[in-house]
Design a protein around this motif. Structure first.
Motif, PDB file in Angstrom:
ATOM      1  N   ARG A  85       0.765  -1.265   0.053  1.00 44.52           N
ATOM      2  CA  ARG A  85       0.114   0.040  -0.115  1.00 44.52           C
ATOM      3  C   ARG A  85       0.916   1.185  -0.025  1.00 44.52           C
ATOM      4  NH1 ARG A  85      -2.591   3.301   3.742  1.00 44.52           N
ATOM      5  NH2 ARG A  85      -1.605   2.007   5.436  1.00 44.52           N
ATOM      6  N   LEU A  86       1.830   1.247   0.793  1.00 38.69           N
ATOM      7  CA  LEU A  86       2.747   2.597   0.765  1.00 38.69           C
ATOM      8  C   LEU A  86       3.575   2.697  -0.460  1.00 38.69           C
ATOM      9  CD1 LEU A  86       4.380   2.101   4.286  1.00 38.69           C
ATOM     10  CD2 LEU A  86       2.355   3.935   3.698  1.00 38.69           C
ATOM     11  N   GLN A  87       3.896   1.584  -1.100  1.00 37.11           N
ATOM     12  CA  GLN A  87       4.521   1.494  -2.401  1.00 37.11           C
ATOM     13  C   GLN A  87       3.696   2.138  -3.417  1.00 37.11           C
ATOM     14  OE1 GLN A  87       7.873   0.138  -2.578  1.00 37.11           O
ATOM     15  NE2 GLN A  87       7.884   1.622  -4.067  1.00 37.11           N
ATOM     16  N   SER A  88       2.475   1.774  -3.313  1.00 31.49           N
ATOM     17  CA  SER A  88       1.512   2.572  -4.353  1.00 31.49           C
ATOM     18  C   SER A  88       1.395   3.950  -4.191  1.00 31.49           C
ATOM     19  CB  SER A  88       0.250   1.808  -4.269  1.00 31.49           C
ATOM     20  OG  SER A  88      -0.512   2.024  -2.997  1.00 31.49           O
ATOM     21  N   ARG A  89       1.753   4.515  -2.925  1.00 29.06           N
ATOM     22  CA  ARG A  89       1.552   6.106  -2.496  1.00 29.06           C
ATOM     23  C   ARG A  89       2.856   6.747  -3.044  1.00 29.06           C
ATOM     24  NH1 ARG A  89      -2.203   8.044   0.569  1.00 29.06           N
ATOM     25  NH2 ARG A  89      -1.285  10.121  -0.191  1.00 29.06           N
ATOM     26  N   TRP A  90       3.947   6.300  -2.397  1.00 30.91           N
ATOM     27  CA  TRP A  90       5.211   6.646  -2.888  1.00 30.91           C
ATOM     28  C   TRP A  90       6.310   5.513  -3.321  1.00 30.91           C
ATOM     29  CZ3 TRP A  90       2.449   7.167   1.621  1.00 30.91           C
ATOM     30  CH2 TRP A  90       2.202   8.512   2.041  1.00 30.91           C
ATOM     31  N   PRO A  91       5.947   5.479  -5.005  1.00 31.26           N
ATOM     32  CA  PRO A  91       6.723   4.636  -5.811  1.00 31.26           C
ATOM     33  C   PRO A  91       8.107   4.565  -5.662  1.00 31.26           C
ATOM     34  CG  PRO A  91       5.613   5.956  -7.053  1.00 31.26           C
ATOM     35  CD  PRO A  91       4.941   6.437  -5.779  1.00 31.26           C
ATOM     36  N   ASP A  92       8.790   5.856  -5.289  1.00 31.91           N
ATOM     37  CA  ASP A  92      10.072   5.925  -5.329  1.00 31.91           C
ATOM     38  C   ASP A  92      10.820   5.538  -4.286  1.00 31.91           C
ATOM     39  OD1 ASP A  92       9.794   7.417  -7.903  1.00 31.91           O
ATOM     40  OD2 ASP A  92       9.548   9.460  -7.130  1.00 31.91           O
ATOM     41  N   ILE A  93      10.238   4.971  -3.127  1.00 31.11           N
ATOM     42  CA  ILE A  93      10.806   4.666  -2.007  1.00 31.11           C
ATOM     43  C   ILE A  93      10.847   3.208  -2.071  1.00 31.11           C
ATOM     44  CG2 ILE A  93      10.552   4.647   0.591  1.00 31.11           C
ATOM     45  CD1 ILE A  93       9.198   7.379   0.357  1.00 31.11           C
ATOM     46  N   ASP A  94      11.832   2.649  -1.576  1.00 32.43           N
ATOM     47  CA  ASP A  94      11.719   0.891  -1.606  1.00 32.43           C
ATOM     48  C   ASP A  94      11.200   0.750  -0.201  1.00 32.43           C
ATOM     49  OD1 ASP A  94      12.228  -1.760  -1.566  1.00 32.43           O
ATOM     50  OD2 ASP A  94      14.487  -1.659  -1.666  1.00 32.43           O
ATOM     51  N   TRP A  95      10.102   0.255  -0.093  1.00 35.00           N
ATOM     52  CA  TRP A  95       9.414   0.005   1.233  1.00 35.00           C
ATOM     53  C   TRP A  95       9.909  -1.283   1.793  1.00 35.00           C
ATOM     54  CZ3 TRP A  95       7.592   3.866   4.002  1.00 35.00           C
ATOM     55  CH2 TRP A  95       7.487   4.950   3.590  1.00 35.00           C
ATOM     56  N   ARG A  96      10.279  -2.216   1.056  1.00 35.22           N
ATOM     57  CA  ARG A  96      10.789  -3.375   1.530  1.00 35.22           C
ATOM     58  C   ARG A  96      11.900  -3.222   2.327  1.00 35.22           C
ATOM     59  NH1 ARG A  96       8.157  -7.804   0.301  1.00 35.22           N
ATOM     60  NH2 ARG A  96       9.777  -9.154   1.205  1.00 35.22           N
ATOM     61  N   GLU A  97      12.825  -2.301   1.950  1.00 37.13           N
ATOM     62  CA  GLU A  97      13.967  -1.831   2.905  1.00 37.13           C
ATOM     63  C   GLU A  97      13.562  -0.886   4.068  1.00 37.13           C
ATOM     64  OE1 GLU A  97      16.855   1.165   4.151  1.00 37.13           O
ATOM     65  OE2 GLU A  97      15.382   1.577   2.696  1.00 37.13           O
TER      66      GLU A  97
END
Length: 290
Positions: A85-97
């Motif tokens: 969900r966060l990746q869809s909002r902020w795709p430039d951030i690697d949310w797995r990291e």
């Protein structure tokens, strides 16, 4: 200033205001590094990412999260849903990291002295080893960094998971189960109906037995005195000063109002905490000395 986003809960608005207040007095960043401990569904991270740059356009922020893989509080697969969900909002951030996921016994995966703030919302009553928590704070926070935690102390009269009074103060599981059964028969059945599908209990007796064990496994309430002793032995500074402001922010929200900073009044801080700790969540700030 652009209008701030509406908080998903008063707890999120309160934590934002405490952070913004602390930013006035602490040399942090750039960027200001903040970790949401027990980040769950990521809603607090999402709110802080939207609101803090609007409150502080002159600052840069790095906001991440940490949750534990051996918690029984969350549903299976929640951390992947949070990252997606966060990746869809902020795709430039690697949310797995950016969203760390470790066992509760593992050291936090952050470099020593790398964090300006750690925040948590309704988490510390689920921490089984508060000494380990304090040690990780002391290691990961920068000098002058702070941890802002909103949660109920043992003094609180209403246990918010069972939705019953005083059950968290009974140490013996069997006595707690008997007390919960009496309360359920008196009409305190909010949790019985709310989570019947999840736990599958078929009677009040089964509910009392099962949920008494759930409280034993998943909660660990400390008193204010125990937290003061924890801070003393860990080398952390402690304050409950913003506890009164949680209640004032609730009142303001009912009027459609909110503030961006809190003011400290020594007498009111003490009175607000002294009364409020019995009624609802308290605000604990633990700081690494500068």
């Amino acid at each position: 200033m652009t209008a701030l986003p509406v908080a998903t809960s008063n707890t999120h608005q309160h934590l934002l205001t405490v952070l913004n207040t602390l930013l006035d007095a602490r040399p942090v960043g750039p960027p200001v590094r903040i970790v949401d401990l027990g980040c769950g569904n990521g809603q607090l991270i999402e709110f802080l990412l939207q609101a803090l740059p609007l409150l502080r356009p002159d600052r840069q922020f790095w906001i991440g999260g940490l949750d534990v893989s051996n918690s029984h509080v969350q549903q299976a697969g929640y951390i992947d849903a949070t990252r997606s969900r966060l990746q869809s909002r902020w795709p430039d951030i690697d949310w797995r990291e950016r969203i760390a996921y470790v066992s509760s016994e593992d050291p936090w995966p952050f470099e020593a002295g790398s964090l300006d703030f750690v925040v948590s919302n309704q988490v510390l009553e689920h921490v089984m080893d508060h000494g380990f928590f304090a040690a990780q704070l002391l290691r990961c926070l920068k000098r002058g960094g702070a941890s802002v935690n909103l949660f109920p102390l043992r003094e609180v009269l209403w246990e918010g998971h069972a939705l019953m009074p005083l059950v968290h103060r009974i140490a013996d599981p069997q006595r707690r189960s008997q007390w919960m059964l009496r309360l359920a028969r008196l009409g305190f059945r909010g949790h019985y109906h709310r989570d019947m599908a999840r736990y599958g209990w078929r009677s009040l007796e089964e509910f009392a037995t099962v949920f008494s064990a759930v409280l034993e496994r998943d909660t660990n309430y400390l008193s204010a005195r125990e937290f003061r002793e924890l801070a003393r032995t860990s080398g952390l500074e402690i304050s409950f000063a913003y506890s009164k402001d949680y209640f004032s922010s609730k009142l303001l929200s009912l009027l459609g109002l909110r503030v961006s900073r809190y003011r400290s009044y020594t007498a009111l801080d003490a009175i607000g905490f002294g009364i409020g700790k019995y009624l609802s969540s308290t605000t604990l700030v633990l700081s690494r000395p500068a």
